[in-house]
Design a protein around this motif. Structure first.
Motif, PDB file in Angstrom:
ATOM      1  N   HIS A  35      44.446  34.399  45.945  1.00  0.00           N
ATOM      2  CA  HIS A  35      44.654  34.295  47.271  1.00  0.00           C
ATOM      3  C   HIS A  35      44.129  32.880  47.701  1.00  0.00           C
ATOM      4  N   ASN A  36      44.425  32.411  48.600  1.00  0.00           N
ATOM      5  CA  ASN A  36      44.197  31.075  49.037  1.00  0.00           C
ATOM      6  C   ASN A  36      42.559  31.218  49.477  1.00  0.00           C
ATOM      7  N   ASP A  37      41.847  30.905  48.417  1.00  0.00           N
ATOM      8  CA  ASP A  37      40.300  30.931  48.620  1.00  0.00           C
ATOM      9  C   ASP A  37      39.673  29.435  48.780  1.00  0.00           C
ATOM     10  N   ARG A  38      39.151  29.306  49.840  1.00  0.00           N
ATOM     11  CA  ARG A  38      38.745  27.790  50.106  1.00  0.00           C
ATOM     12  C   ARG A  38      37.006  27.901  49.703  1.00  0.00           C
ATOM     13  N   HIS A  39      36.522  28.857  49.799  1.00  0.00           N
ATOM     14  CA  HIS A  39      35.066  29.154  49.357  1.00  0.00           C
ATOM     15  C   HIS A  39      34.932  30.267  48.417  1.00  0.00           C
ATOM     16  N   PRO A  40      33.986  30.047  47.341  1.00  0.00           N
ATOM     17  CA  PRO A  40      33.971  31.000  46.109  1.00  0.00           C
ATOM     18  C   PRO A  40      33.618  32.739  46.743  1.00  0.00           C
ATOM     19  N   SER A  41      34.508  33.408  46.439  1.00  0.00           N
ATOM     20  CA  SER A  41      34.600  34.717  46.902  1.00  0.00           C
ATOM     21  C   SER A  41      34.702  35.783  45.882  1.00  0.00           C
ATOM     22  N   MET A  42      34.823  35.426  44.609  1.00  0.00           N
ATOM     23  CA  MET A  42      35.172  36.148  43.717  1.00  0.00           C
ATOM     24  C   MET A  42      34.033  36.121  42.677  1.00  0.00           C
ATOM     25  N   ASP A  45      31.686  38.728  35.972  1.00  0.00           N
ATOM     26  CA  ASP A  45      30.777  39.026  35.184  1.00  0.00           C
ATOM     27  C   ASP A  45      31.546  39.795  33.864  1.00  0.00           C
ATOM     28  N   ARG A  46      31.160  40.630  33.571  1.00  0.00           N
ATOM     29  CA  ARG A  46      32.051  41.445  32.572  1.00  0.00           C
ATOM     30  C   ARG A  46      33.286  41.998  33.168  1.00  0.00           C
ATOM     31  N   ARG A  47      33.291  42.407  34.322  1.00  0.00           N
ATOM     32  CA  ARG A  47      34.443  42.602  35.260  1.00  0.00           C
ATOM     33  C   ARG A  47      34.738  41.513  36.245  1.00  0.00           C
ATOM     34  N   PHE A  48      35.570  41.627  37.073  1.00  0.00           N
ATOM     35  CA  PHE A  48      35.684  40.727  38.188  1.00  0.00           C
ATOM     36  C   PHE A  48      35.979  41.544  39.556  1.00  0.00           C
ATOM     37  N   HIS A  49      35.367  40.823  40.668  1.00  0.00           N
ATOM     38  CA  HIS A  49      35.880  41.600  42.172  1.00  0.00           C
ATOM     39  C   HIS A  49      35.848  40.421  42.996  1.00  0.00           C
ATOM     40  N   CYS A  50      36.892  40.404  44.027  1.00  0.00           N
ATOM     41  CA  CYS A  50      36.973  39.345  44.918  1.00  0.00           C
ATOM     42  C   CYS A  50      36.694  40.090  46.217  1.00  0.00           C
ATOM     43  N   PHE A  51      35.542  39.557  47.159  1.00  0.00           N
ATOM     44  CA  PHE A  51      35.082  40.247  48.246  1.00  0.00           C
ATOM     45  C   PHE A  51      36.262  39.789  49.356  1.00  0.00           C
ATOM     46  N   GLY A  52      36.970  38.743  48.974  1.00  0.00           N
ATOM     47  CA  GLY A  52      38.003  38.306  49.925  1.00  0.00           C
ATOM     48  C   GLY A  52      39.301  39.445  50.154  1.00  0.00           C
ATOM     49  N   CYS A  53      39.873  39.346  48.850  1.00  0.00           N
ATOM     50  CA  CYS A  53      41.312  40.029  48.913  1.00  0.00           C
ATOM     51  C   CYS A  53      40.981  41.436  48.023  1.00  0.00           C
ATOM     52  N   GLN A  54      39.963  41.664  47.484  1.00  0.00           N
ATOM     53  CA  GLN A  54      39.614  42.895  46.981  1.00  0.00           C
ATOM     54  C   GLN A  54      40.213  43.053  45.506  1.00  0.00           C
ATOM     55  N   ALA A  55      40.632  42.127  44.969  1.00  0.00           N
ATOM     56  CA  ALA A  55      41.269  42.138  43.444  1.00  0.00           C
ATOM     57  C   ALA A  55      40.202  42.486  42.794  1.00  0.00           C
ATOM     58  N   ASP A  56      40.556  43.350  41.846  1.00  0.00           N
ATOM     59  CA  ASP A  56      39.158  43.892  40.945  1.00  0.00           C
ATOM     60  C   ASP A  56      39.739  44.360  39.599  1.00  0.00           C
ATOM     61  N   GLY A  57      38.908  44.679  38.588  1.00  0.00           N
ATOM     62  CA  GLY A  57      39.393  45.149  37.205  1.00  0.00           C
ATOM     63  C   GLY A  57      38.479  44.359  36.031  1.00  0.00           C
ATOM     64  N   SER A  58      39.168  44.629  34.997  1.00  0.00           N
ATOM     65  CA  SER A  58      38.618  44.381  33.678  1.00  0.00           C
ATOM     66  C   SER A  58      38.996  42.966  33.381  1.00  0.00           C
ATOM     67  N   VAL A  59      38.437  42.352  32.395  1.00  0.00           N
ATOM     68  CA  VAL A  59      39.065  40.985  31.656  1.00  0.00           C
ATOM     69  C   VAL A  59      40.537  41.134  31.601  1.00  0.00           C
ATOM     70  N   ILE A  60      40.915  42.155  30.982  1.00  0.00           N
ATOM     71  CA  ILE A  60      42.307  42.344  30.802  1.00  0.00           C
ATOM     72  C   ILE A  60      43.289  42.326  32.118  1.00  0.00           C
ATOM     73  N   ASP A  61      42.912  43.068  33.034  1.00  0.00           N
ATOM     74  CA  ASP A  61      43.388  42.902  34.388  1.00  0.00           C
ATOM     75  C   ASP A  61      43.535  41.533  34.805  1.00  0.00           C
ATOM     76  N   PHE A  62      42.256  40.903  34.710  1.00  0.00           N
ATOM     77  CA  PHE A  62      42.416  39.376  35.282  1.00  0.00           C
ATOM     78  C   PHE A  62      43.248  38.603  34.582  1.00  0.00           C
ATOM     79  N   THR A  63      43.241  38.786  33.420  1.00  0.00           N
ATOM     80  CA  THR A  63      44.269  37.726  32.439  1.00  0.00           C
ATOM     81  C   THR A  63      45.680  38.236  32.845  1.00  0.00           C
TER      82      THR A  63
END
Length: 222
Positions: A35-42, A45-63
């Protein structure tokens, strides 16, 4: 070991993000590419989570999301890019044929309930963190203030702790996440109601003033 297992055991989302050109700061935060993220909100680590758009998942989901791939293609891309070996004949593990269907369904139901509780915990604490940051800025004391606003005091006291809770939910072990969810269940319910009540209240004068200034700025820009 199939490609999914091999990749998840060998590669963290942070490693993938950095390889694919995403800048990650020392705290593991990055600007979200989804998403249009101007300030780091994701958080990565081993997984990922964005506190802005709530995208979340594993490294495979991310890629997969980053390159518009299927999860299988994303897993194979990661394996190739990081030189991870795996058994190409292996398939994803399935439930044992001898295990009763009812038992499998019960396990899936328990897992889904855990995921729902985990998502709710994430959502509520993310909303609360957003409010704490807002309060810390909005109610920051002025030089002539004799007392500090209670919401500013709350932000000072709670922000670091809430960030710790979100980090645990994001990158902690399943035992740590489960313990947190069980321990904080009542607090999360009460906090959810408090946030809903706060958001439904009448806006303060300072908020209305900022809103009018913002509208005026939009008109000038147009």
């Amino acid at each position: 070991m199939n490609v999914f297992e091999a990749v998840k055991q060998s590669i963290t989302t942070r490693q993938a993000a950095e390889l694919y050109g995403i800048k990650v700061n020392r705290n593991g935060m990055a600007c979200c590419p989804f998403h249009n993220d101007r300030h780091p909100s994701m958080k990565v680590d081993r997984r990922f989570h964005c506190f802005g758009c709530q995208a979340d998942g594993s490294v495979i989901d991310f890629t997969a999301a980053l390159f518009g791939l299927t999860v299988k293609d994303a897993a194979e891309k990661l394996a190739a890019d990081f030189n991870v070996s795996y058994d190409r004949r292996s398939q994803s593990p399935r439930a044992r044929p001898t295990e009763p269907v009812r038992s499998v369904r019960r396990k899936l139901s328990e897992k889904e309930r855990f995921r729902q509780a985990e998502r709710k915990c994430f959502r509520v604490y993310s909303d609360y963190l957003h409010l704490l940051r807002q309060w810390r800025s909005e109610y920051a004391p002025k030089p002539d203030d004799e007392e500090w606003h209670p919401l500013f005091m709350e932000a000072l006291k709670q922000q670091t702790y809430v960030e710790y809770l979100l980090d645990t939910l994001l990158s902690g072990s399943i035992e740590e996440r489960a313990a947190l969810i069980i321990e904080k269940a009542m607090d999360v319910n009460a906090l959810e109601q408090r946030i809903a009540g706060y958001n439904a209240r009448e806006p303060t004068r300072s908020e209305m003033s900022r809103f009018r200034k913002g509208k005026g700025k939009e008109v000038n820009e147009i």
